[in-house]
Design a protein around this motif. Sequence first.
Motif, mmCIF file in Angstrom:
data_model
loop_
_atom_site.group_PDB
_atom_site.id
_atom_site.type_symbol
_atom_site.label_atom_id
_atom_site.label_comp_id
_atom_site.label_asym_id
_atom_site.label_seq_id
_atom_site.Cartn_x
_atom_site.Cartn_y
_atom_site.Cartn_z
ATOM 1 N N TRP A 242 -11.060 -2.867 -6.111
ATOM 2 C CA TRP A 242 -11.153 -2.070 -4.885
ATOM 3 C C TRP A 242 -11.388 -0.611 -5.239
ATOM 4 C CZ3 TRP A 242 -12.005 -4.420 -0.526
ATOM 5 C CH2 TRP A 242 -11.484 -5.698 -0.314
ATOM 6 N N SER B 138 1.875 -1.358 -0.216
ATOM 7 C CA SER B 138 2.034 -2.785 0.136
ATOM 8 C C SER B 138 2.052 -2.962 1.644
ATOM 9 C CB SER B 138 3.360 -3.355 -0.360
ATOM 10 O OG SER B 138 3.430 -3.288 -1.706
ATOM 11 N N LEU C 243 -1.400 -2.348 3.173
ATOM 12 C CA LEU C 243 -2.352 -3.446 2.945
ATOM 13 C C LEU C 243 -2.030 -4.635 3.841
ATOM 14 C CD1 LEU C 243 -2.748 -3.290 -0.939
ATOM 15 C CD2 LEU C 243 -4.354 -2.502 0.802
ATOM 16 N N PRO D 211 -7.344 -3.959 2.946
ATOM 17 C CA PRO D 211 -8.026 -2.911 2.174
ATOM 18 C C PRO D 211 -9.154 -2.241 2.959
ATOM 19 C CG PRO D 211 -7.854 -4.943 0.912
ATOM 20 C CD PRO D 211 -7.378 -5.262 2.286
ATOM 21 N N ALA E 245 -7.488 0.443 4.946
ATOM 22 C CA ALA E 245 -6.427 1.215 4.289
ATOM 23 C C ALA E 245 -6.884 2.657 4.064
ATOM 24 C CB ALA E 245 -6.068 0.578 2.955
ATOM 25 N N PHE F 58 -5.418 1.996 -4.765
ATOM 26 C CA PHE F 58 -5.332 2.663 -3.463
ATOM 27 C C PHE F 58 -4.762 4.074 -3.563
ATOM 28 C CE2 PHE F 58 -5.400 -1.872 -3.127
ATOM 29 C CZ PHE F 58 -6.465 -2.045 -2.248
#
Length: 360
Positions: free
Chosen positions: A11, A172, A175, A180, A183, A221
């Motif tokens: 990601w 966490s 998500l 994602p 996010a 992230f």
Amino acid sequence: MPFNKDDAGRWVPVFPRHELGTAFAAGVWNIGPGGGRFAPAMRPVLSLEETLAGLKDAGCTHVEFHDTEAESADAEKIMAAVNNAGLKVHMCTANLFKRGPEFANGNFGSPVAATRAESVRRTKDYIRTGIEVFGAQVYVYWMSSNGFGGPFQVNYKDLYQQTADGLSEVVSWMLSEYGPERALPIAIEPKPNEPVSWGAPADCGETLAVISLMPDELRPFVGTNLETCHSLMAGKRYAAELGLAAAAGKCFYVHLNGGTGLKFDEDLAFGDNDFGVAVESVHTLQEIGYDTVVGIDVQPLSTDTAAQQNASIARSVRNFRRAREVAARIDAAELNALRARADRAGLSELYARILSGVDG
Ligand code: GLC
Ligand code: MN
């Protein structure tokens, strides 16, 4: 779509593309009456509408909010004012330093469990507002009082691990709530001191270390938001900090400003005091391919009058463009050849030539 999978299946954040120098953001806190421990207030307090108009006039396309200036409960109303002003919200951040006395001794890494939990709760709440109401593109976590002031104040191992754990809990949750695709990239903004004597994380390296303490699947992230003045306070070359973040694929956002060195958080305009820092920073942003909104985090000078509320921001935008023009004098082939020969004398000559505009 904030996160996308790269060819290797990882990601990676996707930021709105803006050619460098065409989109700038500043915080509503970057305009204000001034005053503090050692100075009287200099300027009148402006309404939100006046503040947004001032940001726009100074050359901003985007705005930044702390949750103390733009409470979640008022977010819809505030968003209408942002739209009316012809701006967008780029960044939002929960204020984990002025909320209450519990934050005087840290937040995610506080030795007090209730403060850690409250930090996570407030962060989740504002991420929700950022995604659902503001359409923000990045969330910033500035560590503020996270760190320590003296011997034995914290368990050092716990401080860093718990800081990472707090961020992990937030990611966490984000998500599971949004996936994602929706996010919000989280950018950690380090600073070596002020308000605490030792901030954690203090610089880009420590920030990457904290991210490395997170579980593999959550790390993509979280990245960095490096600020020029914070790097100067840490005795670092800002451009080198940018390079380190970029090498790690973590240069999510930047806060440009100026300072005079190993001092305090002066938040001078970008290019103030040391224009060479501005030129090298812009050149490095080009080298690393930074092509999204540029954040400006400056305060008015203590002498700025009512009519100069936004002068530091406007000067930063102009200085960014000036620095870009000066950096354009660099012939990349010449620069790279000098680097490849480790010709420091030649590099110093090139630096003085492009900065002064005088061949000599
Ligand atoms: C505070 C800090 C600034 C940071 C901002 C957002 O205003 O002084 O550096 O960028 O909060 O976290
Ligand atoms: Mn900042």
